[in-house]
Motif scaffolding. Sequence first.
Motif, PDB file in Angstrom:
ATOM      1  N   GLN A 220       1.682   5.483 -14.301  1.00  0.00           N
ATOM      2  CA  GLN A 220      -0.202   4.593 -14.897  1.00  0.00           C
ATOM      3  C   GLN A 220      -0.861   4.533 -13.261  1.00  0.00           C
ATOM      4  OE1 GLN A 220       2.630   0.870 -14.647  1.00  0.00           O
ATOM      5  NE2 GLN A 220       2.562   0.752 -17.017  1.00  0.00           N
ATOM      6  N   VAL A 221      -0.130   4.841 -11.770  1.00  0.00           N
ATOM      7  CA  VAL A 221      -0.846   4.850 -10.632  1.00  0.00           C
ATOM      8  C   VAL A 221      -1.944   6.166 -10.609  1.00  0.00           C
ATOM      9  CG1 VAL A 221      -0.690   5.200  -8.541  1.00  0.00           C
ATOM     10  CG2 VAL A 221       0.906   3.805  -9.406  1.00  0.00           C
ATOM     11  N   THR A 222      -1.339   7.055 -11.222  1.00  0.00           N
ATOM     12  CA  THR A 222      -1.991   7.841 -11.267  1.00  0.00           C
ATOM     13  C   THR A 222      -3.402   8.414 -12.691  1.00  0.00           C
ATOM     14  OG1 THR A 222      -0.560   9.751 -11.156  1.00  0.00           O
ATOM     15  CG2 THR A 222      -2.012  11.063 -12.366  1.00  0.00           C
ATOM     16  N   GLU A 223      -3.029   7.381 -13.205  1.00  0.00           N
ATOM     17  CA  GLU A 223      -4.317   6.786 -13.930  1.00  0.00           C
ATOM     18  C   GLU A 223      -5.401   5.660 -13.427  1.00  0.00           C
ATOM     19  OE1 GLU A 223      -5.858   4.756 -18.647  1.00  0.00           O
ATOM     20  OE2 GLU A 223      -3.115   5.309 -17.906  1.00  0.00           O
ATOM     21  N   LEU A 224      -5.092   5.513 -13.178  1.00  0.00           N
ATOM     22  CA  LEU A 224      -5.629   4.600 -12.210  1.00  0.00           C
ATOM     23  C   LEU A 224      -6.138   5.149 -11.007  1.00  0.00           C
ATOM     24  CD1 LEU A 224      -7.134   1.552 -10.323  1.00  0.00           C
ATOM     25  CD2 LEU A 224      -4.861   1.923  -9.129  1.00  0.00           C
ATOM     26  N   PHE A 225      -6.189   5.751 -10.324  1.00  0.00           N
ATOM     27  CA  PHE A 225      -7.106   7.403  -8.938  1.00  0.00           C
ATOM     28  C   PHE A 225      -7.649   8.048  -9.839  1.00  0.00           C
ATOM     29  CE2 PHE A 225      -3.333   5.666  -5.904  1.00  0.00           C
ATOM     30  CZ  PHE A 225      -4.609   4.629  -5.194  1.00  0.00           C
ATOM     31  N   VAL A 226      -7.387   8.350 -10.915  1.00  0.00           N
ATOM     32  CA  VAL A 226      -8.098   9.152 -11.996  1.00  0.00           C
ATOM     33  C   VAL A 226      -9.440   8.355 -12.317  1.00  0.00           C
ATOM     34  CG1 VAL A 226      -7.865  10.172 -14.192  1.00  0.00           C
ATOM     35  CG2 VAL A 226      -6.473  11.091 -13.018  1.00  0.00           C
ATOM     36  N   ARG A 227      -9.460   7.118 -12.587  1.00  0.00           N
ATOM     37  CA  ARG A 227     -10.623   6.426 -13.217  1.00  0.00           C
ATOM     38  C   ARG A 227     -11.180   6.574 -11.274  1.00  0.00           C
ATOM     39  NH1 ARG A 227      -7.931   2.081 -17.351  1.00  0.00           N
ATOM     40  NH2 ARG A 227      -7.647   2.927 -18.729  1.00  0.00           N
ATOM     41  N   LEU A 228     -10.820   6.653 -10.269  1.00  0.00           N
ATOM     42  CA  LEU A 228     -11.593   6.069  -9.450  1.00  0.00           C
ATOM     43  C   LEU A 228     -12.148   7.288  -9.252  1.00  0.00           C
ATOM     44  CD1 LEU A 228      -8.822   3.837  -7.228  1.00  0.00           C
ATOM     45  CD2 LEU A 228     -11.365   3.500  -8.609  1.00  0.00           C
ATOM     46  N   HIS A 229     -11.672   8.550  -9.290  1.00  0.00           N
ATOM     47  CA  HIS A 229     -11.923   9.546  -8.601  1.00  0.00           C
ATOM     48  C   HIS A 229     -13.493   9.971 -10.110  1.00  0.00           C
ATOM     49  CE1 HIS A 229     -12.537  14.044  -7.375  1.00  0.00           C
ATOM     50  NE2 HIS A 229     -11.712  14.641  -9.009  1.00  0.00           N
ATOM     51  N   LEU A 230     -12.828   9.668 -11.393  1.00  0.00           N
ATOM     52  CA  LEU A 230     -14.968  10.398 -11.973  1.00  0.00           C
ATOM     53  C   LEU A 230     -15.610   9.309 -11.211  1.00  0.00           C
ATOM     54  CD1 LEU A 230     -12.356  10.171 -15.565  1.00  0.00           C
ATOM     55  CD2 LEU A 230     -13.518  12.065 -13.815  1.00  0.00           C
ATOM     56  N   ILE A 231     -15.813   7.975 -10.506  1.00  0.00           N
ATOM     57  CA  ILE A 231     -16.766   6.724 -10.431  1.00  0.00           C
ATOM     58  C   ILE A 231     -17.277   7.714  -9.266  1.00  0.00           C
ATOM     59  CG2 ILE A 231     -17.195   5.221  -9.501  1.00  0.00           C
ATOM     60  CD1 ILE A 231     -14.830   3.017 -11.103  1.00  0.00           C
ATOM     61  N   GLN A 232     -15.970   8.093  -8.634  1.00  0.00           N
ATOM     62  CA  GLN A 232     -16.475   8.826  -7.113  1.00  0.00           C
ATOM     63  C   GLN A 232     -17.701  10.701  -7.158  1.00  0.00           C
ATOM     64  OE1 GLN A 232     -16.100   8.415  -3.610  1.00  0.00           O
ATOM     65  NE2 GLN A 232     -15.035   6.739  -4.649  1.00  0.00           N
TER      66      GLN A 232
ATOM     67  N   VAL B 110       0.172  -1.470  -0.091  1.00  0.00           N
ATOM     68  CA  VAL B 110       0.207   0.138  -0.197  1.00  0.00           C
ATOM     69  C   VAL B 110       0.855   0.829   0.119  1.00  0.00           C
ATOM     70  CG1 VAL B 110      -2.183   1.646   1.405  1.00  0.00           C
ATOM     71  CG2 VAL B 110      -2.239  -1.002   1.027  1.00  0.00           C
ATOM     72  N   SER B 111       1.903   0.841   0.890  1.00  0.00           N
ATOM     73  CA  SER B 111       3.432   2.521   1.729  1.00  0.00           C
ATOM     74  C   SER B 111       3.489   2.293  -0.603  1.00  0.00           C
ATOM     75  CB  SER B 111       4.229   2.534   1.716  1.00  0.00           C
ATOM     76  OG  SER B 111       3.503   2.120   3.294  1.00  0.00           O
ATOM     77  N   ALA B 112       3.955   1.887  -1.333  1.00  0.00           N
ATOM     78  CA  ALA B 112       4.403   1.641  -2.498  1.00  0.00           C
ATOM     79  C   ALA B 112       3.212   2.266  -3.128  1.00  0.00           C
ATOM     80  CB  ALA B 112       4.754   0.051  -2.541  1.00  0.00           C
ATOM     81  N   ILE B 113       2.482   1.808  -3.149  1.00  0.00           N
ATOM     82  CA  ILE B 113       1.045   2.328  -3.979  1.00  0.00           C
ATOM     83  C   ILE B 113       0.835   3.929  -3.771  1.00  0.00           C
ATOM     84  CG2 ILE B 113      -1.233   3.097  -5.018  1.00  0.00           C
ATOM     85  CD1 ILE B 113      -1.304  -0.157  -4.810  1.00  0.00           C
ATOM     86  N   ALA B 114       1.116   4.539  -2.536  1.00  0.00           N
ATOM     87  CA  ALA B 114       1.060   5.321  -2.181  1.00  0.00           C
ATOM     88  C   ALA B 114       1.576   6.131  -3.027  1.00  0.00           C
ATOM     89  CB  ALA B 114       0.657   5.784  -0.466  1.00  0.00           C
ATOM     90  N   VAL B 115       3.380   6.394  -1.912  1.00  0.00           N
ATOM     91  CA  VAL B 115       4.679   6.479  -2.897  1.00  0.00           C
ATOM     92  C   VAL B 115       4.462   7.377  -4.659  1.00  0.00           C
ATOM     93  CG1 VAL B 115       6.909   7.256  -2.802  1.00  0.00           C
ATOM     94  CG2 VAL B 115       5.741   6.167  -0.505  1.00  0.00           C
ATOM     95  N   SER B 116       4.145   5.745  -4.990  1.00  0.00           N
ATOM     96  CA  SER B 116       4.096   6.106  -6.335  1.00  0.00           C
ATOM     97  C   SER B 116       3.589   7.536  -7.230  1.00  0.00           C
ATOM     98  CB  SER B 116       3.881   4.732  -6.943  1.00  0.00           C
ATOM     99  OG  SER B 116       4.869   3.972  -6.929  1.00  0.00           O
ATOM    100  N   TRP B 117       2.267   7.694  -6.417  1.00  0.00           N
ATOM    101  CA  TRP B 117       0.918   8.263  -6.795  1.00  0.00           C
ATOM    102  C   TRP B 117       1.758   9.567  -6.475  1.00  0.00           C
ATOM    103  CZ3 TRP B 117      -4.340   8.922  -4.268  1.00  0.00           C
ATOM    104  CH2 TRP B 117      -4.903   9.586  -5.161  1.00  0.00           C
ATOM    105  N   LEU B 118       1.957  10.007  -5.045  1.00  0.00           N
ATOM    106  CA  LEU B 118       3.324  11.056  -4.522  1.00  0.00           C
ATOM    107  C   LEU B 118       3.866  11.371  -5.964  1.00  0.00           C
ATOM    108  CD1 LEU B 118       3.206  10.647  -0.640  1.00  0.00           C
ATOM    109  CD2 LEU B 118       1.634  13.036  -1.785  1.00  0.00           C
ATOM    110  N   LEU B 119       4.519  10.382  -5.870  1.00  0.00           N
ATOM    111  CA  LEU B 119       5.928  11.009  -7.176  1.00  0.00           C
ATOM    112  C   LEU B 119       5.661  11.291  -8.354  1.00  0.00           C
ATOM    113  CD1 LEU B 119       8.373   9.087  -5.669  1.00  0.00           C
ATOM    114  CD2 LEU B 119       8.386  11.133  -5.056  1.00  0.00           C
ATOM    115  N   GLY B 120       3.768  10.870  -8.335  1.00  0.00           N
ATOM    116  CA  GLY B 120       3.385  10.968 -10.433  1.00  0.00           C
ATOM    117  C   GLY B 120       3.763   9.691 -11.359  1.00  0.00           C
ATOM    118  N   ASN B 121       3.876   8.590 -11.341  1.00  0.00           N
ATOM    119  CA  ASN B 121       3.992   7.769 -11.434  1.00  0.00           C
ATOM    120  C   ASN B 121       2.554   7.622 -12.547  1.00  0.00           C
ATOM    121  OD1 ASN B 121       3.028   4.736 -12.163  1.00  0.00           O
ATOM    122  ND2 ASN B 121       4.966   4.333 -11.609  1.00  0.00           N
TER     123      ASN B 121
END
Length: 739
Positions: free
Chosen positions: A52-64, A39-50
């Motif tokens: 693929q991870v950013t795209e995943l959370f963009v899609r989740l944000h659209l669902i929200q 979980v921490s690795a995903i969080a750090v990747s998101w914070l660093l602007g990865n």
Amino acid sequence: MQTIKPVSGSRRVYDPKKSWSRFPLQIPTLLILSALGFVSAIAVSWLLGNSQVTELFVRLHLIQSNPPQWLMPPQLSSKYYLLLPILGLFFVAQAVMKLSPEPQAWSQRVVGSLFLILFVRYFLWRSLTTLNLSNPAEGIFSISLLAMELLAMIGSAFQMLLLFTSKNRDRQADKCSIAVREGRYNPTVDILIPTYNEPDFIVKRTIMGCQAINYERKQIYVLDDTERQSIKQLAVELGCHYLTRLDNSHAKAGNLNNALKQTDGELVVVFDADFVPTTNFLERTVGFFRNEKIGLLQTPQSFYNADPIARNLGLENILTSEEEVFYRYLQPIKDGAGSVVCAGTSFVVRRSALKDIGYFATDSISEDYFTGIRLSAKGYELAYLDEKLSAGLAAESIGTHIDQRLRWVRGTLQAFFIKSNPLTIPGLSIWQRLGHLEGLVHWFTCLPRVFFLFMPIICIFGQLTPIQTTLSELVYVFLPYYVLLLTMFSWLNKRSRSILLSDVYSVIQAIPVSVTVVKVLLSPFSKGFKVTPKGLARDKFNYNWSLAFPMSLLLAATAVSFGISLLNFSQTGFSVGLCWGAYNLLTIAVAMMTLLDLPKLSFFEWYSHKKEINLYGDGRVYQGETQKISEEGVEIKLDPQVVLPTNITVELIPEVLFLSGKVTRGYRQNDDLVAIVKFQNVNIEQHRELVEMLYCRPGQWERRNTPNELQSVLILFKLLLRPLILFDRQKIKQMRLQY
């Protein structure tokens, strides 16, 4: 000055090096650390602007941003009928609780089912519509809050499932006791009293209580793990057996196993050194063992003194002990699932069943809990009789209260590292494993409690919004779930505790228990068994600064963040952080008040006890009424015109018990004279009668209901407004005059 008669010591049960070699991989710890690392690795990747991870959370944000319509509040102008199912579920639950004031099997199942429906609906709403994933910082905090909420609520969900198997054995006890009373079933019974440095007067009280049990075929054994000459003399004086051993290996479990090799009763009863049974203890329990499948019968732990939290708050006559929720509510539902917890005292066990599993478990400091699990795994049934048949001493200071809980944490979570792990040991059913899983999960709920204490501080100082919602959504989804939880909790636990007052207890324990949980996962056998000190007296106030220091910092930070939120209210308006901060301020402030241990001037408990009394002195007879009584003396209300001599004889009615005494204090109370008489030259038989009168009468440990949620709110605010220290100092001054 603080005095303990004598100071209880600690006993190391394990060699930590051997424990580490036995469990080199620490699999549960590795699994938890691996999950956290992922979980921490995903969080750090998101914070660093990865990307693929950013795209995943963009899609989740659209669902929200586009949640399912069936989760959203209806437009009352056109679709008001969509409110009916939720309102219907809520009001049906309220109606069932009104129709069944005492929870019954059918009403528990109905209310539990309705709660599960609202719980699932709430969780779907929280996970699909309220997360704030607009940026990494907001998203990580928002998801963390949801995860902590789920961890905090999952135990309640398990309990609702277990409600479907809940058992009540009162009628069974009535039927089984007939054969015992009529002499048709009277197996031999060995009563074992393990002791390690408990004061002599406490052990004496327990021995006398055990000897008062109405059952002929019993033998009483004092198991002294410190080879004290005074305890040996006490056993001889009272006429019971004395057993000791050369070492203290495996602590209480080793002490019990040593005794089992030297005794031969068909049934074995264990009482901790401070627990006194009622005279009908065996009459109400032995009959269950006519069923050959029964391996162990547990009864509730009751206490004849108030726990330190209730006492320090001045709520001794209002709050019940913390354990009441467990024994009134959780043990009956665990009984139905076949996962009764052996609590280490006030239980009866079949000797042949113990022999079948190699006697008491020695691979954990919670020998009682894992002995019960091993009995279940061997196919024996563990039963629970929800009837108060004994009472003992609760921890007498806030420090020992917390230490006792930390020992329970260590002992229970050692399950992950031994063969008696209820989740993996062969022989248990799914329901049994679920019952034990609920108990294991319980100790992890301290982690979200600590997170919730920091949540409003992080929200306000970090300018974060972890929940995106509207007032209409809160009313539509959150309110029915939370109001049902508030009303249902007290109803299910048979009025033993409200959620708000329970939360005060959890705030006090949250930080030390959380630290201990982490320590156990990293090093499960680093600490051995430590006996809880009993028989304590002190003549001064004592504030527990070790517990208060982190809470003081937390209170200050919460107060500052709450103040900032109030100043910005005109700009930000309603916020979750503001409401949560206000609640935390209330609970933390009250929790810190509990850390002031009040003086306890007597080693003995004084009980409110009204009965007629005659006093004889100087050739005259004086009549009065007892106000309080203990093993050391009596408080008497008399006519104000009476002039008592110093040395008198007390006659307690209707016991017709005569005791010599000395008047030590006298004072006016309203229009009456109150005299304090201390007993003198009490012989063994007189002491026996006193113990039986104070501790052994069947039915004397009655259940008391605690305040409901609204009353609990008023109590918390009154505590904050009351000058507690000044109030208690006046109270202690009055106690000094009396005792």
